[in-house]
Write a protein that holds these residues in place. Structure first.
Motif, short mmCIF file in Angstrom:
data_model
loop_
_atom_site.label_atom_id
_atom_site.label_comp_id
_atom_site.label_asym_id
_atom_site.label_seq_id
_atom_site.Cartn_x
_atom_site.Cartn_y
_atom_site.Cartn_z
N ASP A 1 -0.78 -0.16 -21.94
CA ASP A 1 -1.44 0.15 -20.74
C ASP A 1 -0.96 0.33 -19.16
O ASP A 1 0.09 0.00 -18.57
N HIS B 1 -4.40 -7.67 -19.17
CA HIS B 1 -5.37 -7.21 -18.85
C HIS B 1 -6.40 -6.82 -19.28
O HIS B 1 -7.56 -6.76 -20.01
N ILE C 1 0.29 -4.27 -27.10
CA ILE C 1 0.00 -3.74 -26.04
C ILE C 1 1.66 -4.35 -25.21
O ILE C 1 1.55 -4.98 -24.58
N VAL D 1 -9.17 -1.49 -22.67
CA VAL D 1 -8.19 -2.26 -23.84
C VAL D 1 -8.36 -2.85 -25.22
O VAL D 1 -8.44 -3.36 -25.80
N ILE E 1 0.41 0.44 -28.33
CA ILE E 1 -0.74 0.59 -26.39
C ILE E 1 0.57 0.37 -25.42
O ILE E 1 1.10 -0.59 -25.33
N ALA F 1 1.19 -9.23 -27.57
CA ALA F 1 1.34 -8.94 -25.77
C ALA F 1 2.55 -9.85 -25.41
O ALA F 1 3.06 -10.59 -25.77
#
Length: 428
Positions: A239, A139, A204, A115, A237, A133
């Motif tokens: 995750d 994360h 993210i 990350v 992004i 986020a």
């Protein structure tokens, strides 16, 4: 004789309190979905080391691959003298990542490192500082990843200050009254109130939140998020650290939305327990970071790469994406029976593939989480030969992460035991 209690006493004398353990059960050996402690007690593992052993404990192909690599060499540092297995694993991961754009990869050791490096790459590529986020997201436990994590206790409590230019918005969660539209509106408001979209390097998101409670972002939401990112030149992004490697019936759950993220983080199930993680992304994005700006001494270790290649082969040969869907069906049947039996306490049964959650409430009200019942069930799991994990923003979710290789007999046994466990706790 070594006992669980004696080992726990020794551990408490030398381990920092912050690195606690859920169960005072010390592993002697494990095989596929079964785990034995030092006293000879057998358990069915419905946690698999937090979604790490997707291919089960001690899969023969994985064991052989790691043994073979260890006999050749254990380390040289991929940034000094690289090796073919690292190249081969990168080739496979870049082909498996969603989307048609050319991809590149880089390796580190932990999910948090992946990350951190994804954020570094996004900032280098965009020249921007801000990162957005989601509430409830997890994360990692490093300083930057704690800042990204959207839950204070236990991950952030006492550990600040955290890096600046990190912002949070609500994760879509219809069960708790947050629609896709409300989450997107909050994102739009943030960009009017706190940071211009021109200053945002990346958003993210976990397509399925892990520690946050296994809440699932809908395909529509993921697509809308991708459109917003493209409109403003923001990198998306995804995750996939907990949801990746066939866990949800897809190699990566992002595939369910049919979108191509700019960057993806991968770890946990990538190598069956050998520490390795990766960032995979669009080649033009990945190449922005200067030579020497990415990596680490142990990143892309030979043992991790050998294990990663073995895991990918097992996923394909044993059709583990299909098995994940079979596991989902069995869990849904069993857990929905519990929901029907206890409608006042079971708020929701949800999940994709072998990433399943049971959310508990009080008096039939979703707005009243029931962490006490969750703790009672987790605490009594050992009596029924089960290893279980909890999660959730309010600590009221039981999560199930069995190995994708679990024999059906063990799956049915574990579900039967869980049902009996639930009945006993409810009778108390």
């Amino acid at each position: 004789m070594t006992t669980n209690l004696s080992l726990q006493e020794r551990k408490q004398a030398v381990f920092a309190n912050g690195q606690g353990n859920l169960y005072p059960v010390y592993v002697s050996h494990a095989k596929n979905a079964e785990l034995w402690d030092v006293e000879g007690n057998r358990y069915l593992d419905f946690g698999t080391g937090i979604a790490v052993c997707n291919t089960g404990h001690a899969h023969p192909a994985l064991v052989e691959a790691v043994k073979d690599q260890m006999e050749k060499f254990s380390h040289s540092c991929v940034m000094v003298n690289p090796y073919e297995s690292a190249v081969a694993l990168a080739e496979k991961l870049t082909k498996l990542a969603p989307g048609d754009s050319p991809k590149k990869a880089m390796f580190v050791t932990t999910g948090a490192e992946a990350v951190e490096n994804a954020i570094k790459i996004a900032r280098a590529h965009t020249g921007r500082r801000g990162v957005i986020a989601f509430n409830g997201g997890f994360h990692g436990r490093t300083n930057l990843t704690m800042g990204l994590t959207g839950k204070v206790t236990p991950y952030k409590d006492h550990f600040g200050p955290f890096p600046g230019e990190i912002y949070h918005v609500p994760y879509p969660n219809p069960l708790h009254g947050i629609s896709d539209e409300q989450s997107l509106t909050a994102l739009s408001t943030l960009m009017k109130v706190d940071i211009s979209p021109r200053d945002v390097a990346a958003i993210i998101i976990e397509p399925i939140q892990g520690e946050g409670g296994f809440y699932i972002a809908s395909p529509d939401f993921m697509r809308a998020l991708k459109v917003l990112c493209e409109e403003h030149g923001i990198l998306l992004i995804c995750d996939e650290i907990q949801s990746g490697f066939a866990r949800t019936g897809h190699m990566f759950h992002t595939e369910a939305a049919g979108i191509e993220p700019d960057l993806m983080t991968m770890a946990k199930g990538i190598a069956g327990g050998i520490p390795i993680s990766a960032v995979v992304g669009k080649a033009n994005v990945m190449d922005t970071a200067p030579v020497g700006g990415l990596g680490g001494t142990y990143g892309g270790s030979p043992l991790g790469c050998a294990a990663g290649l073995a895991v990918l082969e097992v996923i394909e040969q044993e059709q583990l994406k299909d098995r994940a869907m079979m596991i989902e069906q069995r869990f849904m049947e069993s857990l929905n029976e519990l929901k029907a039996r206890y409608p006042e306490v079971v708020a929701d049964v949800r999940g994709h593939g072998a990433m399943i959650a049971l959310e508990l409430m009080t008096d039939g009200e979703v707005s009243k989480p029931n962490p006490a019942l969750t703790k009672a069930i987790i605490a009594k799991a050992l009596d029924y030969g089960l290893i279980l994990l909890a999660c959730g923003f309010y600590g009221n979710v039981i999560r199930f992460l069995p190995p994708l290789t679990i024999p059906e007999a063990h799956l049915r046994e574990g579900l039967s035991q869980f049902s009996a466990l639930f009945d006993e706790v409810m009778a108390e």
